[in-house]
Design an enzyme around this catalytic site. Structure first.
Site: not given
Ligand code: T1G
Length: 668
Positions: A63, A102, A105, A125
């Site tokens: 998400a 997400g 999911e 998450e």
């Molecule tokens: N939402 C918004 N921005 C995100 C994002 C996300 N999920 N993931 C990464 N970014 C942005 C990050 O802030 C950065 O921004 C850029 O993308 C590159 O990220 C309903 C509630 C995917 C492994 O927890 O683990 O789904 O600094 O530097 O090292 O059940 O990003 O460039 O402006 O980390 O190559 C669950 C979180 C969400 C995954 C890539 N998903 N992201 O790593 O790049 S909650 C996560 C990561 C959810 C549902 C629930 C990593 C990555 P900027 P980065 P990277």
């Protein structure tokens, strides 16, 4: 804003594609587009199956976390996933990169899943203080198993595509470079099989599988709310009908979302990424290439620092003064690698590759071809200035000269060279090959590209880097000092080491001030004159109570380094309490918090006022990654905001502290 979702056709297969850089986060526009194109494909009789895939580096990575604090926009993710699952035609998820949260999911709402071998699939998450809130805790036990779901949801660790295939989370592995085509072919195979809603699959496993994961991880989950909530949801899947399980999951999700722990962990998620950015540096500034690194000093720090680069495939020349010290240092490095290999975390050939890229030498001149040189000798300004003066003559133009000093003045070190623009601090935390934090200390004259280079190489070696200004102790150790000073005063006034440490470990720190002193060494910074005893610390050091390394410090240690309170130390405390004229009294937990944690927050405000940190969230990152501040409390500055400036200022003033102007203003 261009529409991130488009549809293509390949004969009777509709392909819905997302192009929402950088990670295809499932923001509102993506959800709207997915819903639109799914409905269109279902309404088109010539479409027999549907593939969902993403452009760019990854399948949906979750998400859009930035949306959590904004008003919800329909359709919500769970609605989109339910629509995919209810599709009457087979829907196939074509996975590459990291299908996370997400994103995972969405794949579970699909009827089948195909992935490239390099893909990873997970539900992280829990690392945000949350749980998969779009059906993940209810579909994973059906598509994979209860045991896999419990492990994945509570740890947040993704699984490889190979592992996913083994546990049924992926139905087919594609060629690494032929996902689009292989997904079409696989979709055609699925036409005959028809739609297979995940919710209709039987739950594989029982509540015992959840209990086993909970018991195996009890210590790791201590203090966190989210892991247990995740496990409660997976356990609910073993006893409730799907829809009731979804309602259970939704309720648990909302509780976490409204809680302070998730706010803290989401704060740190973005703070860590923000810390990598250097304010005020233009796009035109480019990092210098770092092909070879030099390290001066093969002690604990020099060896650990070297391992970071060797493990990232960067050759290192390591310099010592004496052959036996050099041999000891490289021997320790090999031993560390072999211990890691013995645990199966790296392969033996990786040990040889790392050690093969190491060039030990006794000659400083051998650093002439290095692009970055890191000095890691003991904390003597004279020694460092002498070394940097020599490096100035030996190293090639443009080489970056860094000191690993933990508190000395980097500007004074830079002044011993003719190239202060190339000098900065790179303060690694011990053990340097393990701790993620790196304070990159920007000198008065440090060039922007030198700073950018250091920040870039830090990320390459897997560090979380924070820019610090030149001041005593930079950010972390500067905030540690008032905490340690007050902790010692509290001993004089009647508190015990174990009482103070317990307040900190109950708070969520890995150890308290005195356990930390015993680990780091009570003798660190001691003048080493056993006849000069001017305070409790001198007396401990003079008595050989240097901490864990001598089997005794503030505590006594058994052969497994387990601490027990020491009557001898209590006697010393009592003596010094009298000598300092302190009045012994009962000390409350509240006072310990007010006198050891509030001054840290206050120091953080001073650091910001003096421009020694770029932002408050950087200070939080320092404490999370350098000292183990509990991530579910978001760091000292975030926690200070939760406590409230008024309460902090009142606490500080009650104990006679001078309050930082900016903190006082915040409390007004
Ligand atoms: N939402 C918004 N921005 C995100 C994002 C996300 N999920 N993931 C990464 N970014 C942005 C990050 O802030 C950065 O921004 C850029 O993308 C590159 O990220 C309903 C509630 C995917 C492994 O927890 O683990 O789904 O600094 O530097 O090292 O059940 O990003 O460039 O402006 O980390 O190559 C669950 C979180 C969400 C995954 C890539 N998903 N992201 O790593 O790049 S909650 C996560 C990561 C959810 C549902 C629930 C990593 C990555 P900027 P980065 P990277």
């Amino acid at each position: 804003m261009t529409d991130p979702i488009r549809a293509e056709r390949d004969g009777d297969i509709a392909v819905i594609i997302s192009n929402n850089p950088p990670v295809n986060a499932l923001g509102a526009a993506v959800r709207i587009g997915l819903d639109r194109e799914l409905k269109a494909a279902l309404a088109d009789d010539s479409v027999k199956a549907i593939v969902i895939r993403c452009d760019g580096r990854t399948f949906f990575a979750g998400a859009d976390i930035t949306e959590f604090t904004k008003p919800p926009v329909e359709p919500m993710l769970n609605v989109v996933i339910d629509a995919i699952e209810a599709a009457t035609k087979p829907v196939i998820a074509a996975i590459h990169g990291t299908a996370l949260g997400g994103g995972c999911e969405v794949t579970l709402g699909c009827h089948y899943r195909i992935a490239v071998p390099s893909a990873k699939i997970g539900v992280p998450e829990v690392k945000l203080g949350l749980l998969p809130g779009a059906g993940g805790t209810q579909r994973l036990p059906r598509v994979a198993s209860v045991a896999a779901a419990a492990e994945m949801c509570s740890s947040g660790t993704p699984v490889s595509a190979k592992k996913a295939f083994e546990i049924g989370l992926v139905d087919k592995l594609a060629g690494e470079d032929s996902l689009a085509a292989d997904a079409i072919a696989f979709a055609r195979e699925c036409i005959a099989k028809g739609a297979r809603p995940s919710r209709d699959l039987p739950v594989k496993g029982t509540a015992d599988d959840v209990k086993a994961v909970a018991e195996a991880n009890a210590r790791k989950f201590k203090g966190f709310d989210a892991p247990a909530a995740n496990l409660r949801c997976v356990e609910a899947a073993t006893r409730l009908p799907f829809d009731e399980g979804i309602a259970f999951e939704r309720a648990e999700f909302m509780k976490l979302m409204m809680g302070s722990q998730s706010a803290a962990q989401r704060h740190i998620f973005f703070a860590e990424r923000q810390a990598a950015k250097i304010d005020g540096i233009g796009e035109d500034v480019k990092a210098r290439p770092i092909a070879k690194v030099g390290v001066i000093g093969a002690g604990t720090m020099g060896g650990g620092i070297s391992m970071n680069f060797l493990s990232a495939g960067i050759p290192v020349t390591i310099v010592e003064m004496q052959q036996d010290a050099l041999d000891r240092g490289t021997g320790t490095m090999r031993k560390n690698y072999e211990a890691t290999a013995a645990k199966g975390r790296i392969k033996p050939e990786q040990v040889e590759a790392a050690m093969g890229a190491l060039t030990p030498t006794l000659k400083l001149e051998d650093l002439a071809d290095c692009d970055l040189i890191i000095e890691a000798v003991y904390e003597s300004m004279d020694v460092k200035k002498d070394i940097f003066g020599k490096l100035d003559k030996i190293c090639k133009p443009g080489a970056i000269l860094a000191s690993n000093t933990s508190y000395l003045d980097v500007d004074e070190i830079a002044a011993s060279t003719s190239r202060p623009q190339d000098v900065l601090g790179m303060h690694f935390f011990s053990p340097a090959n393990v701790m993620k934090l790196l304070e990159v200390v920007r000198g008065e004259k440090t060039a922007p590209d030198a700073l950018l280079t250091a920040m870039g190489i830090a990320k390459k070696i897997g560090k979380v880097a924070v820019v610090a200004g030149v001041c005593h102790g930079f950010i972390g150790n500067r905030m540690l000092m008032p905490r340690q000073v007050e902790a010692m005063k509290l001993l004089m006034e009647g508190a015990t080491p174990e009482q103070i440490d317990k307040v900190h470990t109950d708070f969520g720190m890995p150890m308290g001030p005195f356990q930390m002193s015993d680990l780091a060494g009570v003798d660190i910074g001691w003048h080493r004159d056993p006849n000069r005893i001017e305070n409790l610390r001198d007396e401990l050091a003079a008595a050989g109570r240097w901490g864990q390394k001598t089997g005794k410090g503030f505590y006594d240690y058994d052969d497994k380094r387990r601490p027990t309170p020491s009557a001898e130390v209590q006697g010393m405390i009592d003596t010094w309490s009298v000598k300092t004229g302190a009045t012994k009294r009962a000390i409350t937990e509240e006072e310990i918090i007010e006198r050891t944690l509030y001054p840290m927050v206050n120091e953080g405000y001073l650091i910001l006022e003096e421009g020694k940190a770029q932002r408050a969230s950087d200070i939080d990152v320092v404490w999370i990654y350098g000292y183990g501040w509990p991530v579910y409390r978001g760091g000292p500055m975030f926690w200070g905001d939760l406590e409230g400036a008024k309460k902090i200022v009142a606490g500080l003033e009650k104990h006679g502290f001078a309050v930082a102007k900016s903190l006082k203003a915040k409390a007004a």
